[in-house]
Design an enzyme around this catalytic site. Structure first.
Site, PDB file in Angstrom:
ATOM      1  N   HIS A 140       0.976  -1.182  -0.091  1.00 33.55           N
ATOM      2  CA  HIS A 140      -0.121   0.005  -0.169  1.00 33.55           C
ATOM      3  C   HIS A 140       0.967   1.290   0.073  1.00 33.55           C
ATOM      4  O   HIS A 140       0.632   2.131   0.677  1.00 33.55           O
ATOM      5  CB  HIS A 140      -0.938   0.050   1.087  1.00 33.55           C
ATOM      6  CG  HIS A 140      -2.138  -1.166   1.014  1.00 33.55           C
ATOM      7  ND1 HIS A 140      -2.676  -1.525  -0.260  1.00 33.55           N
ATOM      8  CD2 HIS A 140      -2.855  -1.570   2.184  1.00 33.55           C
ATOM      9  CE1 HIS A 140      -3.542  -2.457   0.160  1.00 33.55           C
ATOM     10  NE2 HIS A 140      -3.654  -2.586   1.640  1.00 33.55           N
ATOM     11  N   HIS A 214      -9.641   2.065   0.432  1.00 33.85           N
ATOM     12  CA  HIS A 214      -9.558   0.908   1.092  1.00 33.85           C
ATOM     13  C   HIS A 214     -10.800   0.856   2.403  1.00 33.85           C
ATOM     14  O   HIS A 214     -10.518   0.516   3.619  1.00 33.85           O
ATOM     15  CB  HIS A 214      -8.222   0.959   1.935  1.00 33.85           C
ATOM     16  CG  HIS A 214      -7.782  -0.469   2.314  1.00 33.85           C
ATOM     17  ND1 HIS A 214      -8.460  -1.092   3.210  1.00 33.85           N
ATOM     18  CD2 HIS A 214      -6.634  -1.040   1.846  1.00 33.85           C
ATOM     19  CE1 HIS A 214      -7.652  -2.538   3.633  1.00 33.85           C
ATOM     20  NE2 HIS A 214      -6.599  -2.284   2.745  1.00 33.85           N
ATOM     21  N   GLU A 348     -11.531  -3.877  -2.751  1.00 34.53           N
ATOM     22  CA  GLU A 348     -10.375  -3.117  -3.170  1.00 34.53           C
ATOM     23  C   GLU A 348     -10.174  -3.274  -4.804  1.00 34.53           C
ATOM     24  O   GLU A 348      -9.476  -4.231  -5.002  1.00 34.53           O
ATOM     25  CB  GLU A 348      -9.097  -3.166  -2.485  1.00 34.53           C
ATOM     26  CG  GLU A 348      -9.032  -3.036  -0.884  1.00 34.53           C
ATOM     27  CD  GLU A 348      -7.873  -3.749  -0.277  1.00 34.53           C
ATOM     28  OE1 GLU A 348      -6.874  -3.410  -0.516  1.00 34.53           O
ATOM     29  OE2 GLU A 348      -8.366  -4.518   0.609  1.00 34.53           O
TER      30      GLU A 348
HETATM   31  C1  GLA Z   1      -5.168  -5.214   2.362  1.00 33.59           C
HETATM   32  C2  GLA Z   1      -4.099  -6.392   2.418  1.00 33.59           C
HETATM   33  C3  GLA Z   1      -4.330  -7.042   3.464  1.00 33.59           C
HETATM   34  C4  GLA Z   1      -4.007  -6.089   4.638  1.00 33.59           C
HETATM   35  C5  GLA Z   1      -4.975  -5.063   4.837  1.00 33.59           C
HETATM   36  C6  GLA Z   1      -4.561  -3.869   5.806  1.00 33.59           C
HETATM   37  O1  GLA Z   1      -6.383  -5.542   2.230  1.00 33.59           O
HETATM   38  O2  GLA Z   1      -4.668  -7.221   1.353  1.00 33.59           O
HETATM   39  O3  GLA Z   1      -3.342  -8.333   3.844  1.00 33.59           O
HETATM   40  O4  GLA Z   1      -2.713  -5.763   4.956  1.00 33.59           O
HETATM   41  O5  GLA Z   1      -4.925  -4.472   3.565  1.00 33.59           O
HETATM   42  O6  GLA Z   1      -4.501  -4.582   6.954  1.00 33.59           O
END
Ligand code: GLA
Length: 383
Positions: A140, A214, A348
């Site tokens: 991210h 997100h 997402e």
């Molecule tokens: C995304 C990732 C997860 C986790 C979340 C935040 O969805 O794929 O593995 O890291 O973000 O916790």
């Protein structure tokens, strides 16, 4: 009489709005009904920068709150089957809540959302090493991704709804990425009860770009329990299996006959014990059928108790379905709800994880001078 007062109030607001730097206008001639509006309030400060909170409200009373830190959706009030509004996303009432170690609640993530194996990639013959912030991988956008910076924002006018455009300049070298990237994210709350998110990115040097929102949804409200009984349909016949660090193996595997199959409406929790992740649950990228071009149907989720329905459409080829596996009850959010494992789910919309290292996946490399465009729609209803 009260209608006359409403009318006067609306006129006064419309006259004052430009002076306040706020756009507010009535969309409906019946002013006893709610009307489209945008409100802007101070929401504290971080890194010496003021943070604002925008509230977009449509004629049916649906309200979406977005703060300038991380261009983060902090609340979505949507009606249940009785017409009662309730908040369907995880988050906090104040900025302080978001300054804890928060797993990206409601934020825009980037420059590259999702994982890059070992934080490494090669582009135009040059190697790059990004921060490793998720086990052995980059996640991210790194240590201070788009979710942790304060964006500029301004209302923009749209025909049937209300909209705010958030912009951010991610400088060359920021978090190790090449190129000055200009990022614009416009949230439009339409009269059709849909929240549309338009992403536009330009760069002056080739760079990977994969931005998404997100939000963690809980259609029955996180204060009323978890999401395991909420039903999900994913328009995806295939997904990208991952290794133990959640990096795709490169395979596009069929979901048929596996616990990954959400082609028919299925409670999220029905097969969680069968999904072999640690901690257990879904954290997988699905390949959207017919995705990656025009706006395509991605997902439909329903809350059995509230009757609320969320539909997702996107131009992106993939969607990371995450069932909130890593939430552990330590964060306490709005209405005093402790966010335990499976308190919310994320959809997402995105390019596939680690695409920059996987030539067979659709590319998310944005060439200098080109424009990245992506749209995702979250539509709210109830039955
Ligand atoms: C995304 C990732 C997860 C986790 C979340 C935040 O969805 O794929 O593995 O890291 O973000 O916790």
């Amino acid at each position: 009489m009260s209608r006359f007062r409403n009318h006067l109030a609306a006129l006064l607001l419309a006259a004052l709005a430009p002076l306040l730097g706020v756009r507010a206008f009535a969309a409906d001639s019946d002013l006893s009904m709610k009307s489209n509006s945008i409100d802007k309030q101070p929401f504290g400060a971080v890194d010496g920068k003021a943070v604002d909170l925008y509230t977009l409200t449509n004629a049916h009373g649906i309200a979406v709150k977005i703060m300038t830190r991380g261009a983060t959706v902090t609340a979505i009030d949507a009606p249940d089957r009785q017409g009662k509004l309730g908040d369907i996303v995880l988050g906090f009432d104040d900025l302080k809540g978001y300054l804890q170690k928060v797993p990206y609640f409601g934020a825009i993530v980037g420059r590259v959302g999702n994982r890059i194996a070992k934080g490494r990639f090669t582009l135009d013959g040059k190697s790059y090493q990004l921060a490793v912030n998720d086990g052995p991988n980059h996640l991210h956008g790194g240590l201070k991704g788009f979710d942790k910076v304060v964006w500029d924002a301004a209302p923009v006018s749209v025909r049937a709804g209300v909209a705010v455009k958030f912009s951010y300049l991610s400088k060359d070298g920021e978090e190790g990425y090449p190129g000055n990237c200009r990022v614009e994210v416009t949230y439009t709350l339409g009269d059709d009860d849909a929240l549309k998110i338009d992403y536009v990115v330009t760069t002056d040097a080739d760079t990977p770009v994969n931005v998404t929102n997100h939000s963690y949804f809980n259609l029955d409200g996180a204060e009323n329990g978890g999401i395991l009984d909420q039903s999900l349909t994913l328009n995806a016949d295939r997904y990208t299996p991952v290794d133990s660090t959640l990096i795709p193996t490169g395979e596009l595997a069929p979901v048929a006959g596996t616990p990954m199959d959400f082609t028919q409406p299925t409670p999220i929790g029905a097969r969680v014990p069968l999904v072999g992740d640690n901690p257990k649950g879904y954290d997988h990228n699905y390949v959207v059928n017919g995705g990656g071009g025009k706006l395509a149907f991605v997902a439909r989720a329903t809350g059995p108790r509230s009757g609320r329905i969320l539909e997702v459409y996107s131009t992106e080829p993939g969607v990371q379905f995450y069932s909130g596996n890593f939430l552990d009850g330590t964060l306490v959010g709005k209405k005093g709800a402790a966010y335990r494992q499976y308190s919310g789910f994320c959809l997402e919309t995105q390019h596939f994880p680690d695409s920059v290292n996987q030539p067979a996946f659709p590319s998310y490399v944005l060439k200098a001078g080109d424009t990245y465009k992506s749209t995702t729609v979250f539509k709210f209803s109830a039955k």
